[in-house]
Design a protein around this motif. Structure first.
Motif, mmCIF file in Angstrom:
data_model
loop_
_atom_site.group_PDB
_atom_site.id
_atom_site.type_symbol
_atom_site.label_atom_id
_atom_site.label_comp_id
_atom_site.label_asym_id
_atom_site.label_seq_id
_atom_site.Cartn_x
_atom_site.Cartn_y
_atom_site.Cartn_z
ATOM 1 N N LYS A 160 0.804 -1.274 0.082
ATOM 2 C CA LYS A 160 -0.132 -0.145 -0.176
ATOM 3 C C LYS A 160 0.841 1.173 -0.012
ATOM 4 N N GLY A 161 2.034 1.156 -0.455
ATOM 5 C CA GLY A 161 2.877 2.376 -0.809
ATOM 6 C C GLY A 161 3.554 2.821 0.446
ATOM 7 N N PHE A 162 3.672 2.175 1.587
ATOM 8 C CA PHE A 162 4.217 2.401 2.664
ATOM 9 C C PHE A 162 5.918 1.713 2.566
ATOM 10 N N GLU A 163 6.831 2.628 3.453
ATOM 11 C CA GLU A 163 8.107 2.304 3.111
ATOM 12 C C GLU A 163 8.926 2.640 4.484
ATOM 13 N N ALA A 164 9.932 2.151 4.927
ATOM 14 C CA ALA A 164 10.403 2.433 6.104
ATOM 15 C C ALA A 164 12.095 2.424 5.805
ATOM 16 N N GLU A 165 12.638 3.288 6.632
ATOM 17 C CA GLU A 165 14.121 3.291 6.475
ATOM 18 C C GLU A 165 14.769 2.791 7.920
ATOM 19 N N PHE A 166 15.686 2.128 7.930
ATOM 20 C CA PHE A 166 16.293 1.397 8.868
ATOM 21 C C PHE A 166 17.660 2.187 9.207
ATOM 22 N N ILE A 167 17.902 2.961 10.283
ATOM 23 C CA ILE A 167 19.222 3.480 10.608
ATOM 24 C C ILE A 167 19.841 3.150 11.909
ATOM 25 N N LYS A 168 21.059 2.186 11.471
ATOM 26 C CA LYS A 168 21.239 1.378 12.658
ATOM 27 C C LYS A 168 21.857 2.384 13.429
ATOM 28 N N SER A 169 22.650 3.568 13.164
ATOM 29 C CA SER A 169 23.279 4.264 14.140
ATOM 30 C C SER A 169 22.319 5.027 14.874
ATOM 31 N N LYS A 170 21.036 5.088 14.732
ATOM 32 C CA LYS A 170 19.975 5.877 15.522
ATOM 33 C C LYS A 170 19.185 4.767 16.075
ATOM 34 N N PHE A 171 19.339 3.478 15.761
ATOM 35 C CA PHE A 171 18.570 2.286 16.488
ATOM 36 C C PHE A 171 16.904 2.728 15.926
ATOM 37 N N SER A 172 16.815 3.315 14.766
ATOM 38 C CA SER A 172 15.342 3.586 14.171
ATOM 39 C C SER A 172 14.938 2.819 13.156
ATOM 40 N N PHE A 173 13.471 3.003 12.994
ATOM 41 C CA PHE A 173 13.092 2.172 12.014
ATOM 42 C C PHE A 173 11.717 2.892 11.607
ATOM 43 N N ASN A 174 11.766 4.203 10.861
ATOM 44 C CA ASN A 174 10.623 5.079 10.847
ATOM 45 C C ASN A 174 9.633 4.696 9.703
ATOM 46 N N LEU A 175 8.445 4.586 9.821
ATOM 47 C CA LEU A 175 7.705 4.409 8.545
ATOM 48 C C LEU A 175 7.084 5.525 7.955
ATOM 49 N N ARG A 176 7.048 5.547 6.591
ATOM 50 C CA ARG A 176 6.715 6.764 5.949
ATOM 51 C C ARG A 176 5.694 6.397 4.771
ATOM 52 N N LYS A 177 4.990 7.188 4.357
ATOM 53 C CA LYS A 177 3.893 7.178 3.178
ATOM 54 C C LYS A 177 3.944 8.614 2.558
ATOM 55 N N PRO A 178 4.039 8.700 1.259
ATOM 56 C CA PRO A 178 4.089 10.134 0.869
ATOM 57 C C PRO A 178 2.671 10.825 0.841
ATOM 58 N N SER A 179 1.822 10.066 0.675
ATOM 59 C CA SER A 179 0.365 10.655 0.491
ATOM 60 C C SER A 179 -0.633 9.598 0.960
ATOM 61 N N VAL A 180 -1.127 10.092 2.301
ATOM 62 C CA VAL A 180 -1.950 9.029 2.931
ATOM 63 C C VAL A 180 -3.628 9.152 2.341
#
Lengths: 117, 113
Positions: free
Chosen positions: B61-81
């Motif tokens: 459904k157009g979702f993506e997420a970026e793993f940033i190891k140095s920040k221990f983050s895994f944020n979810l994104r979608k350009p247009s909900v």
């Protein structure tokens, strides 16, 4: 392919009683995990069974127990129910239980909603 | 012990707005990371997952997420909900062995049409 089936979907019990919940995993899945979902604590891991053996256990009292049968179906039991046990109990199945080939993806059922009065 | 922190509990957006849901985890070893979604009245289902390789993962459904190891983050994104994205979103983590997922508290997203 049928999904994860949990029964019963809803049940009401009183304090001190015990309850048994059932879960039928997706055909071919050998791992079954149980989670408790409440508004205050969110989703918390109870235990995981794989090939009839408990693989992992969460931080729940001994009143919470489970088992898995040779056909991979699983049951969980809660004895001496307390008001705080009111929750949605979710079952999830997976083809494997860890290791390099583990996809880690869990397939969840719709849950059994337990209300303790 | 593993833990997962989701930054927002409730998010309200208008249709076509961009979405970013924050997720930070605490775990020293190699992890698998997931976003699950629970639509109203439906069961939890997998949105996307990260095991290794390209830190930018795409899901349904157009979702993506970026793993940033140095920040221990895994944020979810979608350009247009869209209005149909109204749901509760859970970030989760586990070690490479076992199926014990640790979930965040969840973020309830409401999209106004």
């Amino acid at each position: 392919k049928a999904g994860v089936t949990q029964t019963p979907r809803y049940l009401i019990k009183t304090r001190g009683q015990q309850v048994t919940l059932s879960c039928s995993p997706i055909s071919g899945h050998r791992s079954v995990s149980w989670y408790q979902q409440t508004p205050g604590q969110g989703l918390q891991f109870l235990f995981e069974y794989f090939s009839e053996t408990q693989r992992n256990k969460g931080n729940f009292p001994g009143r919470f127990s489970g088992r898995q049968f040779s056909n991979s179906r699983s049951e969980m039991n809660v004895s001496t129910l307390e008001l705080g046990d009111s929750a949605l109990y979710l079952c999830a199945s997976s083809p494997t239980s860890g290791g390099a080939s583990n996809t880690g993806e869990l397939f969840f059922g719709e849950g059994s909603r337990l209300t303790v009065l | 012990a593993q833990s997962v922190s989701q930054h927002n509990h409730h998010v309200i957006l208008s249709e076509a707005a961009s979405l970013e849901l924050g997720c930070n985890y605490s775990y020293g070893g190699t992890v698998n990371l997931f976003w699950y979604v629970q639509y109203p009245g439906q069961h939890l289902q997998l949105l996307l997952k990260y095991f290794s390789g390209d830190p930018l993962v795409k899901g349904i459904k157009g979702f993506e997420a970026e793993f940033i190891k140095s920040k221990f983050s895994f944020n979810l994104r979608k350009p247009s909900v869209q209005w149909s994205d109204t749901a509760e979103y859970f970030c989760a983590v586990n070690g490479v062995y076992g199926n014990k997922l640790v979930f965040g508290a969840g973020t309830i997203l409401r999209v106004k049409s």
